[in-house]
Design a protein around this motif. Structure first.
Motif, PDB file in Angstrom:
ATOM      1  N   LYS A   3      25.144  63.883 -48.827  1.00 48.46           N
ATOM      2  CA  LYS A   3      25.569  64.483 -49.968  1.00 48.46           C
ATOM      3  C   LYS A   3      26.054  63.430 -50.854  1.00 48.46           C
ATOM      4  O   LYS A   3      25.715  63.174 -51.947  1.00 48.46           O
ATOM      5  CB  LYS A   3      26.145  65.846 -50.203  1.00 48.46           C
ATOM      6  N   LYS A   6      23.334  60.900 -51.780  1.00 43.34           N
ATOM      7  CA  LYS A   6      22.504  61.436 -52.888  1.00 43.34           C
ATOM      8  C   LYS A   6      23.132  61.481 -54.372  1.00 43.34           C
ATOM      9  O   LYS A   6      22.406  61.059 -55.185  1.00 43.34           O
ATOM     10  CB  LYS A   6      22.199  62.849 -52.384  1.00 43.34           C
ATOM     11  N   ASP A   7      24.461  62.019 -54.396  1.00 43.61           N
ATOM     12  CA  ASP A   7      24.945  62.004 -55.588  1.00 43.61           C
ATOM     13  C   ASP A   7      25.065  60.517 -56.013  1.00 43.61           C
ATOM     14  O   ASP A   7      25.252  60.200 -57.314  1.00 43.61           O
ATOM     15  CB  ASP A   7      26.399  62.417 -55.541  1.00 43.61           C
TER      16      ASP A   7
END
Length: 174
Positions: A3, A6-7
């Motif tokens: 995550k 991805k961010d």
């Protein structure tokens, strides 16, 4: 962890981050150009005007350097190099002036695009009448507002009264 990456990828892919990076790179190149202008053109002219010494070499010696009998440096000179400071101020002022002029030109070019809704003939006619940019822009905004108002369906008194009645019913129900 996925995550996070991805961010991070989404953050990097945003247009404003890329725009900022391009701005920093162009700013560095622009700074190099202006620094060269200051160091290679302006400062030699100032040096020539004030007696030939380089401005960067201007200093106030607090204590002289001490050498022994063989000419070897024992104690280094202590000095305030105010010439470097003056050169940095001139550098800053010229960078600020160049940025100001560049932004002024860019804004002038940008503001020219606000005449899109008016035809070229209308703008020419308004300029011949001696109208300023703001008057032409106000005329353009008025024409746009009139066009939008003509597109919007006219509300009847009956529809407004129905809306008021509905709002009153909702308020009294609470």
């Amino acid at each position: 962890m996925k995550k996070f990456f991805k961010d991070f990828k989404a953050f990097i892919a945003k247009g404003n981050v890329v725009d900022m990076a391009v701005g920093v790179i162009i700013g560095a190149a622009f700074s190099a150009i202006v620094t060269s202008l200051v160091n290679d053109i302006v400062m030699p002219l100032i040096s020539l005007a004030v007696g030939g010494a380089s401005v960067a070499d201007w200093k106030w010696v607090i204590t002289e350097a001490v050498y022994d009998a063989n000419g070897v440096l024992v104690t280094a000179e202590t000095a305030l190099h105010y010439g470097n400071f003056i050169q940095a101020i001139i550098d800053f002022l010229l960078i600020a002036l160049c940025l100001f002029l560049a932004l002024k030109i860019i804004m002038k070019l940008k503001n020219g695009s606000k005449f899109e809704a008016l035809t070229k003939e209308e703008v020419k006619a308004m300029r011949k009448e001696g109208k300023s940019y703001h008057e032409i822009h106000a005329e353009d905004a008025r024409k746009k507002a009139e066009a939008e108002a003509a597109k919007a369906p006219a509300e009847t008194t009956e529809s407004l009264l129905k809306d008021i009645r509905e709002l009153l019913k909702e308020k009294s129900a609470k």
